[in-house]
Scaffold this active site. Structure first.
Site, PDB file in Angstrom:
ATOM      1  N   CYS A 170       0.844  -1.197   0.000  1.00 42.68           N
ATOM      2  CA  CYS A 170       0.000   0.000   0.000  1.00 42.68           C
ATOM      3  C   CYS A 170       0.882   1.251   0.000  1.00 42.68           C
ATOM      4  CB  CYS A 170      -0.888   0.006   1.243  1.00 42.68           C
ATOM      5  SG  CYS A 170      -2.050  -1.374   1.294  1.00 42.68           S
ATOM      6  N   CYS A 199       2.129  -8.745   6.673  1.00 36.62           N
ATOM      7  CA  CYS A 199       0.768  -8.215   6.790  1.00 36.62           C
ATOM      8  C   CYS A 199      -0.139  -9.126   7.611  1.00 36.62           C
ATOM      9  CB  CYS A 199       0.163  -7.993   5.417  1.00 36.62           C
ATOM     10  SG  CYS A 199      -0.054  -9.505   4.474  1.00 36.62           S
TER      11      CYS A 199
HETATM   12  S1  SF4 Z   1      -1.730  -1.308   7.333  1.00 39.85           S
HETATM   13 FE1  SF4 Z   1      -1.773  -2.992   5.817  1.00 39.85          FE
HETATM   14  S2  SF4 Z   1      -3.755  -2.899   4.728  1.00 39.85           S
HETATM   15 FE2  SF4 Z   1      -3.499  -1.002   5.918  1.00 39.85          FE
HETATM   16  S3  SF4 Z   1      -2.712   0.429   4.431  1.00 39.85           S
HETATM   17 FE3  SF4 Z   1      -0.895  -0.463   5.456  1.00 39.85          FE
HETATM   18  S4  SF4 Z   1      -0.296  -2.308   4.286  1.00 39.85           S
HETATM   19 FE4  SF4 Z   1      -2.343  -1.632   3.580  1.00 39.85          FE
END
Ligand code: SF4
Length: 248
Positions: free
Chosen positions: A210, A236
């Site tokens: 992301c 993640c």
């Molecule tokens: S915490 Fe995880 S799902 Fe949320 S924006 Fe960051 S990488 Fe993406």
């Protein structure tokens, strides 16, 4: 009765753990294409998906799968926080490789509204944000399957150095056909098949997630060091074992 069910479950878990170890040993030394062919057409026939981030190296595995089973379900976790270049690259690769079964998985809208109304969860609680946007959507879809293919590789990070070719995570088998591949192997495959690169790779992103949580990698850093940089977080959560540290 509950004890009996627990005993049966424990036995099944350890059987599946054993089967994963047997398959890992069997596949050692096989090419990724041969591993994929056996996993898709034989071992997990009709019961397996591919999860892809459409990131820096994803084209390799997607190209291999397209040669074997272009209709295999390809799962993309659409967190709503991807770089626009990733979404364009996803669409370009799907069209170019002839993949016919792309499934975009998103957070449940009610859960997102309840847990992240302001859209700032990635900053205040990234583990919960990944759980909401990645782990739970994937879990829901994977309830209908026994196995999935992942593009993880041992060279990517210290935390992946001992990655087996097949794992049992407590609920599913995970097949990692590229586990033993190096960056040189990947580069050679890209060149041999004239595959397009993710446009952010040349801007210093060897691992792309992301936009809120991904930075370019500094000189000497491992490929995933730009992910959640400056925090303790390294994964993640979709690759965490469900039961026990060894994923049995
Ligand atoms: S915490 Fe995880 S799902 Fe949320 S924006 Fe960051 S990488 Fe993406």
């Amino acid at each position: 009765m509950t004890i009996l069910i627990d005993v049966v479950r424990d036995a099944q878990r350890s059987d599946n753990g054993r089967r994963a170890a047997e398959l890992s040993a069997q596949y050692e030394g096989w090419t990724p294409q041969d591993i994929l062919r056996d996993a898709i057409r034989n071992e997990f026939l009709g019961d397996i998906t591919l999860s892809s981030s459409f990131g820096a190296d994803s084209a390799v595995l997607l190209h291999m799968v397209a040669q074997i089973a272009p209709n295999l379900p390809v799962l993309f976790l659409d967190t709503d926080r991807h770089f626009f270049q990733t979404l364009q690259y996803r669409d370009e690769l799907v069209a170019r490789l002839g993949l016919t079964n792309l499934i975009n998985l998103r957070a449940d809208p009610e859960e997102a509204a309840a847990e992240d109304a302001k859209g700032t969860l990635w900053r205040t609680n990234p583990d919960q944000c990944c759980d909401l946007r990645k782990v739970r959507p994937l879990d829901r879809l994977m309830d209908g399957y026994g196995a999935w293919i992942s593009g993880r590789k041992r060279h990517q990070a210290k935390t992946r150095a001992n990655l087996p070719i097949v794992e049992w995570d407590g609920r599913h088998f995970k097949v990692n056909p590229l586990a033993t591949w190096t960056q040189a192997d990947l580069d050679a495959y890209f060149a041999a098949h004239d595959l397009p690169h993710h446009p952010l790779v040349e801007q210093g992103f060897p691992s792309i997630g992301c936009f809120t949580c991904t930075k370019p990698v500094e000189d000497g850093g491992d490929a995933r060091s730009g992910r959640w940089a400056g925090t303790e977080k390294v994964e993640c959560g979709i690759h965490n074992p469900i039961y026990g540290g060894e994923g049995i």
